[in-house]
Design a protein around this motif. Structure first.
Motif, PDB file in Angstrom:
ATOM      1  N   ALA A  13       0.835  -1.207   0.000  1.00  0.00           N
ATOM      2  CA  ALA A  13       0.000   0.000   0.000  1.00  0.00           C
ATOM      3  C   ALA A  13       0.862   1.247   0.000  1.00  0.00           C
ATOM      4  O   ALA A  13       0.577   2.223  -0.698  1.00  0.00           O
ATOM      5  CB  ALA A  13      -0.937  -0.013   1.202  1.00  0.00           C
ATOM      6  N   THR A  21      -3.594   5.766  -5.522  1.00  0.00           N
ATOM      7  CA  THR A  21      -4.329   6.546  -4.524  1.00  0.00           C
ATOM      8  C   THR A  21      -4.234   8.047  -4.748  1.00  0.00           C
ATOM      9  O   THR A  21      -4.808   8.815  -3.991  1.00  0.00           O
ATOM     10  CB  THR A  21      -3.829   6.231  -3.097  1.00  0.00           C
ATOM     11  OG1 THR A  21      -2.482   6.690  -2.951  1.00  0.00           O
ATOM     12  CG2 THR A  21      -3.896   4.744  -2.813  1.00  0.00           C
ATOM     13  N   ILE A  91      -5.837  -1.021 -11.265  1.00  0.00           N
ATOM     14  CA  ILE A  91      -6.701  -1.421 -10.164  1.00  0.00           C
ATOM     15  C   ILE A  91      -7.774  -2.329 -10.747  1.00  0.00           C
ATOM     16  O   ILE A  91      -8.398  -1.986 -11.749  1.00  0.00           O
ATOM     17  CB  ILE A  91      -7.384  -0.212  -9.501  1.00  0.00           C
ATOM     18  CG1 ILE A  91      -6.376   0.869  -9.149  1.00  0.00           C
ATOM     19  CG2 ILE A  91      -8.180  -0.639  -8.274  1.00  0.00           C
ATOM     20  CD1 ILE A  91      -7.011   2.202  -8.781  1.00  0.00           C
ATOM     21  N   GLN A 110      -4.452 -10.511  -8.683  1.00  0.00           N
ATOM     22  CA  GLN A 110      -3.046 -10.461  -8.314  1.00  0.00           C
ATOM     23  C   GLN A 110      -2.203 -11.292  -9.276  1.00  0.00           C
ATOM     24  O   GLN A 110      -1.099 -10.878  -9.658  1.00  0.00           O
ATOM     25  CB  GLN A 110      -2.874 -10.939  -6.875  1.00  0.00           C
ATOM     26  CG  GLN A 110      -3.463  -9.960  -5.871  1.00  0.00           C
ATOM     27  CD  GLN A 110      -3.378 -10.474  -4.439  1.00  0.00           C
ATOM     28  OE1 GLN A 110      -2.682  -9.906  -3.610  1.00  0.00           O
ATOM     29  NE2 GLN A 110      -4.112 -11.540  -4.142  1.00  0.00           N
ATOM     30  N   ALA A 116      -3.402  -3.036  -7.518  1.00  0.00           N
ATOM     31  CA  ALA A 116      -4.326  -2.907  -6.397  1.00  0.00           C
ATOM     32  C   ALA A 116      -5.651  -3.543  -6.802  1.00  0.00           C
ATOM     33  O   ALA A 116      -5.898  -3.811  -7.980  1.00  0.00           O
ATOM     34  CB  ALA A 116      -4.534  -1.442  -6.018  1.00  0.00           C
ATOM     35  N   VAL A 145      -1.447  -6.963  -2.261  1.00  0.00           N
ATOM     36  CA  VAL A 145      -1.502  -5.651  -2.915  1.00  0.00           C
ATOM     37  C   VAL A 145      -2.517  -4.800  -2.159  1.00  0.00           C
ATOM     38  O   VAL A 145      -3.343  -5.321  -1.412  1.00  0.00           O
ATOM     39  CB  VAL A 145      -1.902  -5.764  -4.405  1.00  0.00           C
ATOM     40  CG1 VAL A 145      -0.890  -6.594  -5.175  1.00  0.00           C
ATOM     41  CG2 VAL A 145      -3.314  -6.324  -4.567  1.00  0.00           C
ATOM     42  N   PRO A 146      -2.495  -3.487  -2.347  1.00  0.00           N
ATOM     43  CA  PRO A 146      -3.434  -2.625  -1.633  1.00  0.00           C
ATOM     44  C   PRO A 146      -4.874  -2.817  -2.098  1.00  0.00           C
ATOM     45  O   PRO A 146      -5.146  -3.297  -3.206  1.00  0.00           O
ATOM     46  CB  PRO A 146      -2.938  -1.210  -1.963  1.00  0.00           C
ATOM     47  CG  PRO A 146      -1.563  -1.381  -2.494  1.00  0.00           C
ATOM     48  CD  PRO A 146      -1.506  -2.721  -3.112  1.00  0.00           C
ATOM     49  N   MET A 147      -5.782  -2.374  -1.243  1.00  0.00           N
ATOM     50  CA  MET A 147      -7.208  -2.426  -1.540  1.00  0.00           C
ATOM     51  C   MET A 147      -7.808  -1.030  -1.509  1.00  0.00           C
ATOM     52  O   MET A 147      -7.479  -0.222  -0.638  1.00  0.00           O
ATOM     53  CB  MET A 147      -7.931  -3.313  -0.511  1.00  0.00           C
ATOM     54  CG  MET A 147      -9.442  -3.415  -0.732  1.00  0.00           C
ATOM     55  SD  MET A 147     -10.309  -4.111   0.713  1.00  0.00           S
ATOM     56  CE  MET A 147      -9.658  -5.773   0.723  1.00  0.00           C
ATOM     57  N   ALA A 175      -5.792   1.065   1.335  1.00  0.00           N
ATOM     58  CA  ALA A 175      -4.936   2.202   0.999  1.00  0.00           C
ATOM     59  C   ALA A 175      -5.716   3.421   0.574  1.00  0.00           C
ATOM     60  O   ALA A 175      -5.178   4.534   0.562  1.00  0.00           O
ATOM     61  CB  ALA A 175      -3.976   1.810  -0.126  1.00  0.00           C
TER      62      ALA A 175
END
Length: 316
Positions: A13, A21, A91, A110, A116, A145-147, A175
């Motif tokens: 993240a 982000t 994403i 992934q 993400a 991985v980030p969410m 994130a």
């Protein structure tokens, strides 16, 4: 979540932050032809976004018709997006009615190379706050991985609260939060976003959806614009985003105001139907590209979209 998995999620993240982000995240259509994903058209749309210089690509969001696609189709779209994104962070939406299905989709995303994932609380039976916390917690165990938390009450019929944001952002994988449109007035938007900021850690980004409100939201403190428009018309969206994130309120609002006719179409017909018509008119997608039973815009409504595009010098 194990300590190793939690650490990996937090590190991911933090490392990917500027990619998914902040800035402008473009959400493309997933065009269909004869009830199948039109892979050639989709690849062209993604490559066009990468060339435009957007900051990330949000595959399989609501604009990408994720809820209408089966698992194999969604896996293929995730693979195509990463393959054709030219290194732009991707994403991938993993929302599903059942937690086990969302976890499987997270695995596929992934494996495809997503930077993400994005998760909304889909439901048939109404969900409680505890149901939603359980969903995100269970899916987070699958992640390295980030969410992005996808708050989309107009579609899911689930209303998040600042308190629920706070609970979810205790998860290291979270994130960013994709928030609904704030109030359109600049001062009201700034106050609304400030209240949300108080509920979440500084490490978690706030990204806005609802394109007509994007300029006010970015100027009011949001980090990212998760944009329907940018998935089909990245140029005008970039003008708004770059100006707003540079603090140039005059140019940001002027660039947004220039699209007032388009925003009006979004309000009257819904952004998905409008951008599908735009993509078809620009030759980016085949005719009738939405999944049935969605019919798209026809007749006078479609002609009005073409008139607006011409007035905005977006099509000749």
């Amino acid at each position: 979540m194990t300590a190793d998995r939690a650490g990996a999620a937090r590190a991911a993240a933090e490392a990917v932050g500027a990619g998914v982000t902040t800035g402008l995240s473009a959400f493309p259509l997933t065009p269909l032809r004869d009830d199948r994903v039109d892979e050639h058209a989709y690849a062209g749309i993604v490559e066009r976004l990468a060339r435009a210089g957007i900051d990330s690509i949000g595959a399989l969001g609501s604009t990408g018709s994720y809820a209408y696609l089966d698992g194999a189709e969604r896996r293929r779209v995730a693979e195509l997006t990463v393959r054709h994104a030219g290194g732009t962070p991707v994403i991938v939406g993993i929302s599903a009615l059942r937690t086990s299905h969302a976890r499987a989709l997270a695995h596929d995303a992934q494996a495809a190379g997503a930077a993400a994932v994005m998760l909304a609380p889909m439901s048939y039976q109404p969900l409680t706050a505890d149901d939603v916390v359980g969903l995100y917690t269970d899916v987070a165990t699958e992640l390295s991985v980030p969410m992005v938390v996808y708050d989309n009450p107009g579609t899911t019929r689930f209303d998040f609260t600042p308190e629920l944001y706070a609970r979810l952002t205790e998860l290291p994988a979270v994130a960013s939060i994709k928030i609904p449109p704030p109030p359109p007035a600049a001062e009201a938007a700034r106050d609304h976003i400030a209240r949300l900021r108080e509920a979440v850690p500084a490490r978690v980004g706030l990204g806005v959806s609802g394109d007509p409100s994007a300029a006010a939201a970015l100027l009011g403190g949001c980090d990212c614009w998760y944009s329907v428009l940018a998935g089909t018309l990245p140029g005008p969206a970039l003008q708004i985003a770059r100006s707003a994130l540079a603090g140039d309120s005059g140019e940001a609002f002027a660039a947004s105001d220039r699209l007032a006719l388009l925003w009006d179409l979004f309000v009257r017909h819904g952004s998905l139907r409008v951008v599908a018509a735009v993509a078809e008119l620009l030759g980016l997608a085949p005719g009738h590209c939405l999944p049935r039973p969605l019919l798209g815009l026809r007749g006078r409504d479609r002609a009005e979209v073409e008139t607006v595009l011409t007035a905005l010098s977006l099509v000749k």
